[in-house]
Scaffold this active site. Structure first.
Site, PDB file in Angstrom:
ATOM      1  N   HIS A 208       1.015  -0.896   0.023  1.00  0.00           N
ATOM      2  CA  HIS A 208       0.558   0.440   0.001  1.00  0.00           C
ATOM      3  C   HIS A 208       0.824   1.377  -0.419  1.00  0.00           C
ATOM      4  CE1 HIS A 208      -3.565   2.242   1.419  1.00  0.00           C
ATOM      5  NE2 HIS A 208      -2.695   3.573   2.234  1.00  0.00           N
ATOM      6  N   GLU A 209       1.439   1.029   1.180  1.00  0.00           N
ATOM      7  CA  GLU A 209       2.759   2.699   1.030  1.00  0.00           C
ATOM      8  C   GLU A 209       4.379   2.458  -0.465  1.00  0.00           C
ATOM      9  OE1 GLU A 209       1.804   4.968   2.672  1.00  0.00           O
ATOM     10  OE2 GLU A 209       1.176   2.997   4.916  1.00  0.00           O
TER      11      GLU A 209
ATOM     12  N   HIS B 183       1.485   4.089  -3.097  1.00  0.00           N
ATOM     13  CA  HIS B 183       1.427   6.136  -2.807  1.00  0.00           C
ATOM     14  C   HIS B 183       3.575   6.534  -3.749  1.00  0.00           C
ATOM     15  CE1 HIS B 183      -1.792   6.480  -1.196  1.00  0.00           C
ATOM     16  NE2 HIS B 183      -2.029   5.791  -0.042  1.00  0.00           N
TER      17      HIS B 183
END
Length: 265
Positions: A57-58, A61
């Site tokens: 997820h990170e 980004h």
């Protein structure tokens, strides 16, 4: 930045590889019923898989920000998938894991520092914010593939329960993250399209957005609606309520009801 530094900034971290290895080994243990207590194996498998999804997820980004113009991302270690490199490891890793253990809900992560001033274009800013929860959507699709492809025959029940519960965590994380609440990715998607006046008025609420969401979820009527929505998404992915519920109880191996689903006919 030198070429060597850039390469080191994108090299996969041994920490992430170690977590992935534990996920693979415990997943094998669940599949083969190798462990004497399937609940312990399910707990380790789901927890490490959840951490892997948080890292991805990170990473989503960060990778999107890099290609959008923030060339400082690599030097911060965000592209190494190392959960210890995040600016707020407590928010990105520790709290999400605790919420899974305590309540079986996927707490949104999100703690990579992006230099937004380096990025031009509203669409790029929106895409950077959307990249994280879209990763959770993709992870949920992968976890539920055996169900919507109809290839569950011969798959051990404990493994199916674990996948169903892990998929539910991804769905809750995606849904919560896409809420247009300050501090969550959903607000980050729409923020570039808001007027400067509105953004300034809303900005002080960002640190408390997540707390506000969970406070609202404590309201019984809202909680019922929230889980009805989650159940609807899960059924759309081919997973009935009982499967994810069994995964949750099996995950909580310390509970008296942890093995009840394994005794079902």
């Amino acid at each position: 930045m030198s070429t060597d530094t850039a390469i080191r900034g994108q090299r996969v971290s041994p920490v992430f590889l170690g977590i992935t290895a534990v996920m693979a080994v415990t997943g094998w243990a669940v599949w083969t019923d190798f462990a004497s207590s399937p609940g312990v194996a399910v707990f380790l498998f789901v927890t490490t898989a959840w951490i892997v999804s948080l890292c991805l997820h990170e990473y989503a980004h960060a990778r999107t920000a890099l290609h959008s113009g923030d060339i400082t991302i690599g030097a911060k270690g965000y592209l190494t998938l190392n959960p210890l490199a995040y600016t707020h490891a407590l928010l990105s890793i520790v709290l999400p894991v605790l919420f899974v253990i305590m309540g079986g809900i996927g707490l949104p992560g999100g703690a990579v520092f992006i230099e937004r001033g380096r990025i031009q274009g509203r669409w790029k800013h929106s895409l950077i914010s959307a990249a994280g929860p879209l990763t959770n959507v993709l992870f949920a699709a992968v976890c539920t593939a055996p169900f919507w492809l109809g290839v569950t025959d011969g798959v051990p029940a404990a493994f199916l329960f674990a996948l169903a519960f892990l998929a539910m965590l991804q769905v809750t994380a995606a849904l919560l993250n896409f809420l247009p609440v300050p501090g969550l990715d959903g607000y980050g998607v729409i923020e570039p399209w808001l007027s400067y006046r509105i953004r300034r008025q809303v900005e002080p609420l960002a640190p408390f957005g997540l707390l506000l969401v969970f406070a609202v979820l404590w309201i019984p009527g809202v909680n019922v609606v929230f889980w009805d929505v989650i159940d609807t998404f899960m059924r759309g992915l081919g997973i009935e309520d009982q499967l994810s519920d069994c995964g949750y109880w099996l995950y909580r191996f310390w509970s008296e009801d942890s093995d009840v689903c394994l005794t079902l006919p």
